[in-house]
Scaffold this motif. Structure first.
Motif, PDB file in Angstrom:
ATOM      1  N   CYS A   1       2.457  18.024  -8.369  1.00 13.25           N
ATOM      2  CA  CYS A   1       3.332  18.205  -7.210  1.00 13.25           C
ATOM      3  C   CYS A   1       3.263  16.988  -6.307  1.00 13.25           C
ATOM      4  O   CYS A   1       2.261  16.274  -6.283  1.00 13.25           O
ATOM      5  CB  CYS A   1       2.983  19.478  -6.439  1.00 13.25           C
ATOM      6  SG  CYS A   1       1.399  19.457  -5.607  1.00 13.25           S
TER       7      CYS A   1
ATOM      8  N   GLY B   1       1.344  20.492  -1.851  1.00 11.76           N
ATOM      9  CA  GLY B   1       0.416  21.414  -2.501  1.00 11.76           C
ATOM     10  C   GLY B   1      -0.695  21.827  -1.555  1.00 11.76           C
ATOM     11  O   GLY B   1      -1.186  21.001  -0.779  1.00 11.76           O
TER      12      GLY B   1
ATOM     13  N   ALA C   1      -5.489   0.868  -6.841  1.00  8.13           N
ATOM     14  CA  ALA C   1      -4.704   1.671  -7.780  1.00  8.13           C
ATOM     15  C   ALA C   1      -5.408   1.800  -9.132  1.00  8.13           C
ATOM     16  O   ALA C   1      -5.432   2.880  -9.732  1.00  8.13           O
ATOM     17  CB  ALA C   1      -3.329   1.049  -7.961  1.00  8.13           C
TER      18      ALA C   1
ATOM     19  N   VAL D   1      -9.689  12.460  -7.072  1.00 11.64           N
ATOM     20  CA  VAL D   1      -9.692  11.069  -7.556  1.00 11.64           C
ATOM     21  C   VAL D   1      -8.929  10.157  -6.601  1.00 11.64           C
ATOM     22  O   VAL D   1      -8.107  10.614  -5.800  1.00 11.64           O
ATOM     23  CB  VAL D   1      -9.008  10.970  -8.955  1.00 11.64           C
ATOM     24  CG1 VAL D   1      -9.706  11.835  -9.986  1.00 11.64           C
ATOM     25  CG2 VAL D   1      -7.519  11.341  -8.884  1.00 11.64           C
TER      26      VAL D   1
ATOM     27  N   ALA E   1       6.336  12.279   1.229  1.00  6.36           N
ATOM     28  CA  ALA E   1       5.927  11.042   1.913  1.00  6.36           C
ATOM     29  C   ALA E   1       6.879   9.895   1.573  1.00  6.36           C
ATOM     30  O   ALA E   1       7.237   9.097   2.430  1.00  6.36           O
ATOM     31  CB  ALA E   1       4.502  10.688   1.541  1.00  6.36           C
TER      32      ALA E   1
ATOM     33  N   GLY F   1      -4.433  10.727  -1.968  1.00  3.04           N
ATOM     34  CA  GLY F   1      -4.323   9.349  -1.522  1.00  3.04           C
ATOM     35  C   GLY F   1      -4.664   9.101  -0.064  1.00  3.04           C
ATOM     36  O   GLY F   1      -5.479   9.810   0.549  1.00  3.04           O
TER      37      GLY F   1
ATOM     38  N   ASP G   1       4.556  15.544  -2.383  1.00  2.00           N
ATOM     39  CA  ASP G   1       5.086  15.785  -1.049  1.00  2.00           C
ATOM     40  C   ASP G   1       6.267  14.837  -0.766  1.00  2.00           C
ATOM     41  O   ASP G   1       6.616  14.017  -1.597  1.00  2.00           O
ATOM     42  CB  ASP G   1       3.928  15.488  -0.084  1.00  2.00           C
ATOM     43  CG  ASP G   1       4.115  16.116   1.260  1.00  2.00           C
ATOM     44  OD1 ASP G   1       5.056  16.892   1.419  1.00  2.00           O
ATOM     45  OD2 ASP G   1       3.298  15.816   2.151  1.00  2.00           O
TER      46      ASP G   1
ATOM     47  N   ARG H   1      -7.255   2.135   5.849  1.00  2.00           N
ATOM     48  CA  ARG H   1      -6.506   3.350   5.521  1.00  2.00           C
ATOM     49  C   ARG H   1      -7.406   4.572   5.643  1.00  2.00           C
ATOM     50  O   ARG H   1      -8.622   4.463   5.535  1.00  2.00           O
ATOM     51  CB  ARG H   1      -5.904   3.238   4.103  1.00  2.00           C
ATOM     52  CG  ARG H   1      -4.884   2.102   4.047  1.00  2.00           C
ATOM     53  CD  ARG H   1      -4.276   1.908   2.677  1.00  2.00           C
ATOM     54  NE  ARG H   1      -3.433   2.984   2.220  1.00  2.00           N
ATOM     55  CZ  ARG H   1      -2.172   3.204   2.629  1.00  2.00           C
ATOM     56  NH1 ARG H   1      -1.626   2.409   3.525  1.00  2.00           N
ATOM     57  NH2 ARG H   1      -1.478   4.201   2.130  1.00  2.00           N
TER      58      ARG H   1
ATOM     59  N   GLY I   1       3.139  -0.168  -1.579  1.00  2.00           N
ATOM     60  CA  GLY I   1       1.858  -0.855  -1.744  1.00  2.00           C
ATOM     61  C   GLY I   1       1.918  -1.977  -2.755  1.00  2.00           C
ATOM     62  O   GLY I   1       2.655  -2.963  -2.593  1.00  2.00           O
ATOM     63  N   CYS I   2       1.162  -1.786  -3.840  1.00  2.00           N
ATOM     64  CA  CYS I   2       0.961  -2.846  -4.838  1.00  2.00           C
ATOM     65  C   CYS I   2       2.261  -3.515  -5.274  1.00  2.00           C
ATOM     66  O   CYS I   2       2.380  -4.740  -5.256  1.00  2.00           O
ATOM     67  CB  CYS I   2       0.312  -2.270  -6.096  1.00  2.00           C
ATOM     68  SG  CYS I   2      -0.933  -1.007  -5.822  1.00  2.00           S
TER      69      CYS I   2
ATOM     70  N   GLY J   1      -3.435   7.769  -9.101  1.00  2.00           N
ATOM     71  CA  GLY J   1      -4.509   8.670  -9.512  1.00  2.00           C
ATOM     72  C   GLY J   1      -3.923   9.927 -10.116  1.00  2.00           C
ATOM     73  O   GLY J   1      -4.309  10.360 -11.209  1.00  2.00           O
TER      74      GLY J   1
HETATM   75  P1  FAD Z   1      -1.551   7.449  -3.269  1.00  2.00           P
HETATM   76  O1  FAD Z   1      -0.942   6.305  -3.957  1.00  2.00           O
HETATM   77  O2  FAD Z   1      -1.667   7.408  -1.789  1.00  2.00           O
HETATM   78  O3  FAD Z   1      -0.738   8.737  -3.720  1.00  2.00           O
HETATM   79  C1  FAD Z   1      -1.007   9.983  -3.193  1.00  2.00           C
HETATM   80  C2  FAD Z   1       0.263  10.788  -3.227  1.00  2.00           C
HETATM   81  O4  FAD Z   1      -0.045  12.130  -2.877  1.00  2.00           O
HETATM   82  C3  FAD Z   1       1.332  10.319  -2.243  1.00  2.00           C
HETATM   83  O5  FAD Z   1       2.524  10.093  -2.918  1.00  2.00           O
HETATM   84  C4  FAD Z   1       1.445  11.459  -1.236  1.00  2.00           C
HETATM   85  O6  FAD Z   1       2.782  11.659  -0.792  1.00  2.00           O
HETATM   86  C5  FAD Z   1       0.997  12.648  -2.076  1.00  2.00           C
HETATM   87  N1  FAD Z   1       0.441  13.764  -1.307  1.00  2.00           N
HETATM   88  C6  FAD Z   1      -0.437  13.724  -0.273  1.00  2.00           C
HETATM   89  N2  FAD Z   1      -0.770  14.968   0.116  1.00  2.00           N
HETATM   90  C7  FAD Z   1      -0.078  15.809  -0.693  1.00  2.00           C
HETATM   91  C8  FAD Z   1      -0.009  17.225  -0.819  1.00  2.00           C
HETATM   92  N3  FAD Z   1      -0.740  18.032  -0.052  1.00  2.00           N
HETATM   93  N4  FAD Z   1       0.824  17.755  -1.744  1.00  2.00           N
HETATM   94  C9  FAD Z   1       1.560  16.950  -2.563  1.00  2.00           C
HETATM   95  N5  FAD Z   1       1.514  15.611  -2.502  1.00  2.00           N
HETATM   96  C10 FAD Z   1       0.687  15.051  -1.589  1.00  2.00           C
HETATM   97  N6  FAD Z   1      -4.128  -1.466  -4.943  1.00  2.00           N
HETATM   98  C11 FAD Z   1      -4.294  -2.278  -5.996  1.00  2.00           C
HETATM   99  O7  FAD Z   1      -5.063  -1.944  -6.897  1.00  2.00           O
HETATM  100  N7  FAD Z   1      -3.608  -3.456  -6.097  1.00  2.00           N
HETATM  101  C12 FAD Z   1      -2.760  -3.877  -5.147  1.00  2.00           C
HETATM  102  O8  FAD Z   1      -2.163  -4.937  -5.270  1.00  2.00           O
HETATM  103  C13 FAD Z   1      -2.569  -3.041  -4.012  1.00  2.00           C
HETATM  104  N8  FAD Z   1      -1.716  -3.413  -3.033  1.00  2.00           N
HETATM  105  C14 FAD Z   1      -1.527  -2.571  -1.963  1.00  2.00           C
HETATM  106  C15 FAD Z   1      -0.677  -2.986  -0.942  1.00  2.00           C
HETATM  107  C16 FAD Z   1      -0.473  -2.171   0.156  1.00  2.00           C
HETATM  108  C17 FAD Z   1       0.471  -2.625   1.236  1.00  2.00           C
HETATM  109  C18 FAD Z   1      -1.121  -0.901   0.220  1.00  2.00           C
HETATM  110  C19 FAD Z   1      -0.868   0.016   1.382  1.00  2.00           C
HETATM  111  C20 FAD Z   1      -1.975  -0.501  -0.783  1.00  2.00           C
HETATM  112  C21 FAD Z   1      -2.203  -1.347  -1.875  1.00  2.00           C
HETATM  113  N9  FAD Z   1      -3.067  -0.975  -2.887  1.00  2.00           N
HETATM  114  C22 FAD Z   1      -3.275  -1.824  -3.955  1.00  2.00           C
HETATM  115  C23 FAD Z   1      -3.815   0.293  -2.855  1.00  2.00           C
HETATM  116  C24 FAD Z   1      -3.138   1.341  -3.738  1.00  2.00           C
HETATM  117  O9  FAD Z   1      -1.799   1.496  -3.332  1.00  2.00           O
HETATM  118  C25 FAD Z   1      -3.889   2.640  -3.637  1.00  2.00           C
HETATM  119  O10 FAD Z   1      -5.252   2.427  -3.924  1.00  2.00           O
HETATM  120  C26 FAD Z   1      -3.344   3.659  -4.621  1.00  2.00           C
HETATM  121  O11 FAD Z   1      -1.986   3.913  -4.365  1.00  2.00           O
HETATM  122  C27 FAD Z   1      -4.145   4.957  -4.531  1.00  2.00           C
HETATM  123  O12 FAD Z   1      -3.626   5.890  -5.417  1.00  2.00           O
HETATM  124  P2  FAD Z   1      -3.786   7.473  -5.160  1.00  2.00           P
HETATM  125  O13 FAD Z   1      -3.082   8.128  -6.287  1.00  2.00           O
HETATM  126  O14 FAD Z   1      -5.196   7.780  -4.902  1.00  2.00           O
HETATM  127  O15 FAD Z   1      -3.031   7.738  -3.777  1.00  2.00           O
END
Ligand code: FAD
Ligand code: NAI
Length: 474
Positions: free
Chosen positions: A33, A124, A329, A319, A37, A153, A35, A281, A55-56, A15
């Motif tokens: 930014c 952040g 994703a 988002v 994680a 996320g 973190d 989650r 994940g994916c 996102g």
């Molecule tokens: P995230 O990917 O969770 O990223 C958020 C980021 O923000 C992280 O890196 C975190 O460290 C960072 N963060 C959090 N708080 C802060 C802060 N305060 N300051 C700075 N950084 C911060 N989806 C699919 O579509 N297809 C798949 O095949 C699929 N397989 C998956 C398999 C597994 C095992 C898992 C766990 C998930 C899977 N998903 C899949 C889901 C997908 O990974 C998530 O929907 C997607 O990563 C969400 O994206 P996001 O950017 O919202 O959050």
């Protein structure tokens, strides 16, 4: 002295990093930014979020290796290929998976450079508002931005009384690094992660038991699809127990003992070498200082947004997994692009009704739009076109005849309302359904498109023809 940007994106997952790139393409000065994680061996935060790191991408790498292993064991002989008994080198499999993750996470750094997105390592958080700007903190640095996109996320939900050590008891993070094939693997939760990881280890030789609280298997899928998938998984040796209640989990030495109540109310015991807990989650909002600026969260902790991902705060958007909707994703990326385009005064677009779901087991499971049960509940009159892969020459040639394609179309208008696939390459085939739904196509539109022969896509074509009771090859 604060660093100043037009846009600060909090979180470098799909996102966040996609929103950052699109905003930079549209002429904004952008920082993203991230973190700690997920971190490189040198401690630098890694971009890519859950998707790329845990994940994916890593799951699909393991699914591919284990698929090849299962083919070598059970599929080759039927095609006249003789190999000796294959052996799995789990260390090499994990190393390959880690290599793919490093390549892709590093690739996003490259994309940031190319698009002039500043990467700010650190967590952040909101500090406050001054004039038209948001005062933010990233790690120890002060940052000012006119627009903020929250893309923080989600993380694995854990169960009370079940401590995850990511060695014996794993969530999705530890499940990707199990270092030897467990003789017995227990999984709590037969959802998407449970099924994909269950498939990986079962193909490599584990005896896998999934313990699922819900009484219905894969309740969000079309019930025909769920039934067919359950049959195929049972044939592969996956044991899926529905309607269970986990009473106790204790770790002793190198194993785990589970006590649960089954659907008949009987107490049962299960010993395993490893346990994976995959029960959903939870959104990440800790440390954002949401309360300081009055950022509204709902009762489950999601950031409250409207259909265009606007929070109630001026110029603050959110988002991906941290907001309502499926945790996928591609949904996160779509919302990221939409927000960047809305910020630039463009139309912005994310159609939540056409987001496809894919489960990468074998057979693969994919769907988009309404299920038959949803249409019944909505009182919509519909037609069904259902064709088995068994009737398709390409599928026969591949030795992949399990499953079917099922198209649902409106009885009055013929518009495609849903596409449900269980079978080989469902993950790719589903896109024809997504396109049909997005552009309001009818089953007749699909029926009149020339599909290459011999391809699996012909099953989608035949399903469209079957909506009008005129399939040619079934
Ligand atoms: P995230 O990917 O969770 O990223 C958020 C980021 O923000 C992280 O890196 C975190 O460290 C960072 N963060 C959090 N708080 C802060 C802060 N305060 N300051 C700075 N950084 C911060 N989806 C699919 O579509 N297809 C798949 O095949 C699929 N397989 C998956 C398999 C597994 C095992 C898992 C766990 C998930 C899977 N998903 C899949 C889901 C997908 O990974 C998530 O929907 C997607 O990563 C969400 O994206 P996001 O950017 O919202 O959050
Ligand atoms: P999930 O929501 O898919 O499945 C969790 C399962 O655990 C549900 O069936 C639920 O009924 C069950 N459950 C909940 N509490 C339980 C309990 N106490 N005892 C037994 N069972 C219990 O969540 P999962 O598998 O953790 O995956 C999280 C999310 O990650 C998915 O919803 C999906 O959004 C994303 N994901 C997507 C993938 C894909 O697109 N292919 C692959 C993996 C994950």
């Amino acid at each position: 002295m604060s660093k100043q940007f037009d846009v600060l994106v909090i979180g470098g997952g799909p996102g966040g990093y996609v929103a950052a790139i699109r905003a930079a393409q549209l002429g904004f000065s952008v920082a993203c930014c991230e973190d700690q994680a997920y971190a490189d061996p040198d401690g630098q935060p890694r971009l890519g979020g859950a998707c790329l790191n845990v994940g994916c991408i890593p799951t699909k790498a393991l699914l591919h290796t284990s698929h090849l292993f299962a083919e070598a064991q059970h599929g080759f002989a039927a095609q006249g290929i003789r190999v000796g008994q294959p052996e799995i080198d789990v260390g090499r499999m994990i190393e390959r998976k880690n290599g793919i993750v490093s390549q892709l996470t590093g690739g996003i750094r490259g994309l940031f450079k190319k698009n002039k997105v500043s990467f700010l390592p650190g967590r952040g958080a909101f500090i406050g508002r001054s004039g038209d700007s948001w005062q933010m903190k990233v790690g120890d640095e002060m940052v000012e931005a006119t627009q903020v996109i929250i893309a923080t996320g989600s993380r694995a939900r854990h169960l009370p009384g079940i401590a995850v050590d990511n060695r014996i008891v794993c969530d999705n993070v530890g499940a990707l690094d199990i270092d030897a094939v467990p003789k017995k693997l227990a999984i709590i939760g037969a959802g998407v992660i449970g099924l994909e990881m269950g498939c990986v280890w079962s193909r490599l030789g584990s005896e896998v038991t999934l313990l699922e609280a819900a009484p219905t298997f894969l309740a969000s899928a079309d019930s025909d699809v769920a039934r067919e998938a359950a049959k195929a998984f049972a044939k592969q040796g996956l044991s899926i127990k529905l309607g269970v209640n986990i009473d106790n989990v204790s770790v002793s030495g190198e194993g785990v003992a589970l006590v649960y109540t089954d659907a008949q109310g009987q107490a049962q015991k299960l010993d395993a070498d490893r346990l994976i807990v995959s029960v959903g989650r939870v959104p990440n909002t800790d440390g954002l200082n949401a309360e300081v600026v009055g950022l509204q969260l709902d009762d489950k902790g999601y950031v409250v947004v409207d259909d265009r991902c606007r929070t109630k705060l001026p110029n603050v958007w959110a988002v991906g997994d941290v907001v309502r909707g499926p945790m996928l994703a591609h949904k996160a990326m779509e919302e990221g692009v939409m927000v960047a385009e809305l910020m630039a005064g463009q139309a912005g677009h994310c159609n939540h009704d056409t987001i496809p779901w894919v489960i990468y087991t074998s057979p693969e499971i994919a769907w988009v739009g309404k299920t038959e049960n949803q249409l019944k509940a909505d009182g919509v009159a519909y037609k069904v076109g259902k064709i088995p892969f068994m009737a398709n020459g390409r599928a026969l040639g591949m030795g992949e005849t399990t499953g079917f394609v099922k198209m649902l179309a409106c009885a009055q208008t013929d518009r495609v309302l849903g596409l449900h696939i269980v079978g080989v390459n469902a993950s790719e085939l589903i896109m024809e359904g997504v396109t049909a739904l997005e552009f309001g196509a009818s089953a007749e539109d699909i029926a009149r498109i020339c599909h290459a022969h011999p391809t699996l896509s012909e099953v989608v074509h035949e399903a469209a023809l079957a909506c009008d009771k005129r399939p040619l090859h079934f």
